[in-house]
Design a protein around this motif. Sequence first.
Motif, PDB file in Angstrom:
ATOM      1  N   VAL A 108       5.843 -11.525   7.099  1.00 25.89           N
ATOM      2  CA  VAL A 108       6.444 -10.650   6.270  1.00 25.89           C
ATOM      3  C   VAL A 108       5.520  -9.138   6.418  1.00 25.89           C
ATOM      4  O   VAL A 108       6.174  -8.126   6.039  1.00 25.89           O
ATOM      5  CB  VAL A 108       6.546 -10.898   4.957  1.00 25.89           C
ATOM      6  CG1 VAL A 108       7.848 -11.923   4.827  1.00 25.89           C
ATOM      7  CG2 VAL A 108       5.430 -11.223   4.138  1.00 25.89           C
ATOM      8  N   VAL A 109       4.437  -9.341   7.314  1.00 25.79           N
ATOM      9  CA  VAL A 109       3.552  -8.185   7.315  1.00 25.79           C
ATOM     10  C   VAL A 109       4.392  -7.027   7.948  1.00 25.79           C
ATOM     11  O   VAL A 109       4.386  -5.833   7.337  1.00 25.79           O
ATOM     12  CB  VAL A 109       2.368  -8.407   8.139  1.00 25.79           C
ATOM     13  CG1 VAL A 109       1.725  -7.156   8.679  1.00 25.79           C
ATOM     14  CG2 VAL A 109       1.506  -9.258   7.475  1.00 25.79           C
ATOM     15  N   PRO A 110       5.128  -7.234   9.166  1.00 27.36           N
ATOM     16  CA  PRO A 110       5.940  -5.946   9.468  1.00 27.36           C
ATOM     17  C   PRO A 110       7.050  -5.162   8.601  1.00 27.36           C
ATOM     18  O   PRO A 110       6.928  -4.191   8.477  1.00 27.36           O
ATOM     19  CB  PRO A 110       6.627  -6.389  10.792  1.00 27.36           C
ATOM     20  CG  PRO A 110       6.003  -7.734  11.244  1.00 27.36           C
ATOM     21  CD  PRO A 110       5.313  -8.420   9.842  1.00 27.36           C
ATOM     22  N   GLU A 112       6.670  -5.701   5.262  1.00 27.04           N
ATOM     23  CA  GLU A 112       6.038  -5.071   4.095  1.00 27.04           C
ATOM     24  C   GLU A 112       5.429  -3.689   4.504  1.00 27.04           C
ATOM     25  O   GLU A 112       5.472  -2.782   3.800  1.00 27.04           O
ATOM     26  CB  GLU A 112       4.885  -5.752   3.811  1.00 27.04           C
ATOM     27  CG  GLU A 112       4.986  -7.125   2.967  1.00 27.04           C
ATOM     28  CD  GLU A 112       4.054  -7.919   2.318  1.00 27.04           C
ATOM     29  OE1 GLU A 112       4.368  -8.604   1.460  1.00 27.04           O
ATOM     30  OE2 GLU A 112       2.954  -7.969   3.014  1.00 27.04           O
ATOM     31  N   LEU A 113       5.075  -3.477   5.718  1.00 27.61           N
ATOM     32  CA  LEU A 113       4.572  -2.358   6.286  1.00 27.61           C
ATOM     33  C   LEU A 113       5.636  -1.096   6.050  1.00 27.61           C
ATOM     34  O   LEU A 113       5.501   0.020   6.037  1.00 27.61           O
ATOM     35  CB  LEU A 113       4.233  -2.419   7.772  1.00 27.61           C
ATOM     36  CG  LEU A 113       2.611  -2.740   7.981  1.00 27.61           C
ATOM     37  CD1 LEU A 113       2.407  -3.068   9.379  1.00 27.61           C
ATOM     38  CD2 LEU A 113       1.768  -1.758   7.672  1.00 27.61           C
ATOM     39  N   GLN A 114       6.808  -1.567   6.461  1.00 31.76           N
ATOM     40  CA  GLN A 114       8.188  -0.636   6.157  1.00 31.76           C
ATOM     41  C   GLN A 114       8.499  -0.492   4.927  1.00 31.76           C
ATOM     42  O   GLN A 114       9.239   0.314   4.338  1.00 31.76           O
ATOM     43  CB  GLN A 114       9.283  -1.479   6.805  1.00 31.76           C
ATOM     44  CG  GLN A 114       9.325  -1.354   8.251  1.00 31.76           C
ATOM     45  CD  GLN A 114      10.630  -2.025   9.130  1.00 31.76           C
ATOM     46  OE1 GLN A 114      11.643  -2.407   8.651  1.00 31.76           O
ATOM     47  NE2 GLN A 114      10.356  -2.531  10.425  1.00 31.76           N
ATOM     48  N   GLY A 115       7.845  -1.086   3.762  1.00 30.36           N
ATOM     49  CA  GLY A 115       8.079  -0.831   2.550  1.00 30.36           C
ATOM     50  C   GLY A 115       9.422  -1.768   2.014  1.00 30.36           C
ATOM     51  O   GLY A 115       9.858  -1.395   1.011  1.00 30.36           O
TER      52      GLY A 115
END
Lengths: 227, 847
Positions: A108-110, A112-115
């Motif tokens: 999920v990191v990418p 989460e980075l997108q909000g």
Amino acid sequence: MAYILKVDNLTKSYSSGNRSLTVLNDVSFVIPEGSSFSIVGPSGSGKTTLLGLCAGLDTTDSGSITLCGTELKTLSEDQRAVLRNQKVGFVFQDFQLLPTLTAIENVVVPLELQGVKNADATGRELLEKVGLGERMHHYPNQLSGGEQQRVALARAFSNKPQILFADEPTGNLDEATGEKVTELLFNLNKEAGTTLVIVTHDMELARMTDHMIRLKGGKLIENKAAL
Amino acid sequence: MSTPRTSKAGFGWLLKMAWRDGRASWGRILLFMASTILGIAAVVSIQSFSDTLKDNIALQSKELMGADFTIDTDKKPNERVTFLMDSLGGYDAREVSFASMASFSNTDQTRLVRVRGIEGNFPFYGSLETEPATAAANYQSNGGALVDATLMMQFGISPGDTINLGEISLPVLGALEKAPGSTSMFGAIAPPVIIPHQFIGPSQLVQLGSRVDYNFYFEDTTTNLELLDQKVDPILDDENADMDTHTSTSSRLGRRYENFGKFLNLVAFIALLLGCVGIASSIHIYIKEKLPSAALLKCLGASRKQTFMIYLLQIAFMGLLGGILGVVIGLLLQQLFPYFLEDLLPVSLSLSISVPAVVSGLLLGVLMSVLFALYPLLSTLGVSPLATLRKQDTQNALPKKWGWGVFALILLSIFLISLWLLDNAKYAIWFVVGIAITFAILSGVAHLFMQGIKKFFPKHWNFEARQSLLNLFRPQNQTLILILAIGVGSFLISTLYFTKDMLLQEATLADQQDNPNIVLLDVQSDQREGVAQTIEGNEMNVISDIPIVTMRVASIKGRSVNDLRRDTTSTINRWVLSHEFRTTYRDHMVKSETLLEGEFIDSASRQGVIPISVSENFARDTQTNVGDTVAFNIQGVVMTTEVKSIRTVDWSRMEPNFNIVFPAGILENAPQFRVFTTKAGSETVSAQFQQQLVKLYPNISVLDLRQLLSILQDLLAKISWIINFIASFSIFTGIIVLFGAIRSTKFQRTKESVLLRTLGAKGKQITKIVALEYLYLGALGSLIGILLSLIGCWLLAWFAFETTFTPSWFPFLVLFPAITLLTLFIGWSNSRGVIKSPPLQVLRRGS
């Protein structure tokens, strides 16, 4: 046909001590949207450098790269990072999972980075799709190589990328696991309609792509549709 | 297509990532954190204790003074002062106090005491604490004495025995445990004896030259004391008297203790700095291991700032946690201080938690951790996302200016914190310079050592010895940090030892050489011959017989003292304007004096200008030079003099020294008394002589320098105990840093050891390599620390104390081997796991 990646007269050199070493020399090609593409060549031919440049991980010396409609030269490092986050997916030879994060957290990191809110649901769905629904809370060092690469695949598709770069995706896996991962990669790619760019030594894998280019000594020596 | 906007992940995500990433490394992070805990604990405990003490002094200000305000003077109050006191409603109690010899009926021993003759219901606040308690209430009506409890115990005196003071003998009614205006620190030199004021006259102890203090106590809860002080003090100044309110006295006292607290705070701060150096080193390795993750995060779309923030938050959180633990330990430690410092404290303490100390502990934890981790942290900004594809691209070299910037920021922060702790910019700068020099020398020597090994590598040494030397400059070696930690710790302990030696040496020097050890004060001119005979009768010699004439400064360079007092722009030191100087006259300079400027005039006549010689301190404080005029009021007669020479005076010599020396031929006929010095060969002779003298001449005060020295040693022992206690935090911090540094490189060392074992090295050989490595580090670090401290103390002795310095052997004979062995033990015990790891397991992990 619309292209997603256009490389024009690309040259890249690295300095080693007092010497300048040209790794890529006047390379040009175009990758059509939705296609699969492989870059092959012997060790030291400049494949990985080319991949890194195309993904905006490094800057060119001369020539230009247009990725998803944006010329990379015009972007700052952070802007290139955002472009990667929104439109690019990666699969690496050595999996490159964050060792301190669990499988689902890595996936999920990418997002989460997108909000993105409720990214975990997407993460769970993707992990189930790659067959790791039961192991989503395991840390990378608790997973086998094949499992780690499947987590990496789930992460690569989590942000619904327009283009996916894969650097020797089966290079660190045994033959059987490699085949499974390849199958999964192509299936997910087909399902998502993503453009796939693979750097590989494995000619069998390269033959599975629509197009193939061959590099030697930093020069493009072959550019043809894969057999 | 539009330019991509920044990532939408907010602060919450950064916190989440910092937590996720950190939870796998908590063990290591806790170890880094431990480096700061002790330093913060030391700073907080001292800060909180100082604040509490200051508050307690302020709260108990009335009990400390026993009154709302006092007027004091060192001569009988003149009409103006008496009139002023009357206009204030008259005093409510008064006291005459002076030093005198006392003897007792039950013992032949004599002792210098501080006689306090009190009239009235003093103290109005607090109480005289006596045993039995009734003695305090009855001593005035029963005409008896209250004698210092410790003195009673030492001499075996019980209530009912008799004390002899001058011409009077009084029954001892009780033991005095506590009284306003008496502190146990000064009480040790001249223990207090309280008697009713009416006996002062009959004792005949107040004679010419006696240093007498007259105190008048006022009880006044209605007047604004600050305003009164402002109004009355200038008038009293003109009359050489002084007004003190309970608040001004307590704040003065508070400041005195605050200064000691500031010094201790610096010692504690050094512990914190040492811990921070440990953090910098451990974080350097920690972040280096995190760089591939940082590169991957960037590859996945995190910005440089986001990547940096994730690790910054981790470190800040670690600092905060270290701060919290440090604060808790510091507050617990604070509870111990009253036990250690019992005799040195002026008030009974009710301990409380100082909020500023707590806040500063937390802030220090975060600030210092972040600051010292900043340089390694910055490498997360420089790491290229390309490192995900190419390992060699992990690190983009940081611009040099970033390094210098961080270094400047650290120095600035250390300066600001020292400024906050010391409240003096000059001292803060010196502290920063001192720290920078110490650290620079230690690092420089460590660097030179490593270069030296490379250049002159002992190729003929055996395998283990060579391998252990090679380990000192392996990649990611901790040689520098270990030498710093060990060196700073050794530097601190040996400095404390050397300084204590120096102070005691100064004091004992007088005893070792043929210098006086007994000083007789207040010898009247007509007693001169008799006193000399008594000295010689005890088979001792009169070493010196010095005439003393008391006087006050009347004017400086033509300006009267009253004029100077009113001039708020005058920078002349105030004390010289009201001080009663004890001066002498002679035709030569003495051993403790060196001519600095001008010419020492040996004799003169009262016709024409009177040439005098002044001390360097007097010249500085009065801002006079050779050729300037200074007028003195010599008991009513004003005499104008000219400064003809300036002398440096070694005040540390335990013998009478003078600010002002007149030539022969001027003061011979002025009212004067004398000071005799002599040397007693043994304590028995000294005691016998003192008994005889007190019987014959009760007004003469005897200063037994040997006794004074033992009091000084006691005091130094108490003070050095607390300094050692705080300095020990540096030692423990050093051990933690050592531990952390060894742990940080554990995997690397395990790999090396496994490779060696795979190639056929025996466990014993590897143990020897490890032991030798730490032996080199321990020996080198501690030796540099001790030598550095030796040089520092030698310079201090040379320039500040102007004395020769004979260092103690303790640091070399005990400290050096102890620290070396401790390093060896910590290194070896932490490496046992390394030596025992199964090779295959490690090789697999390594691949």
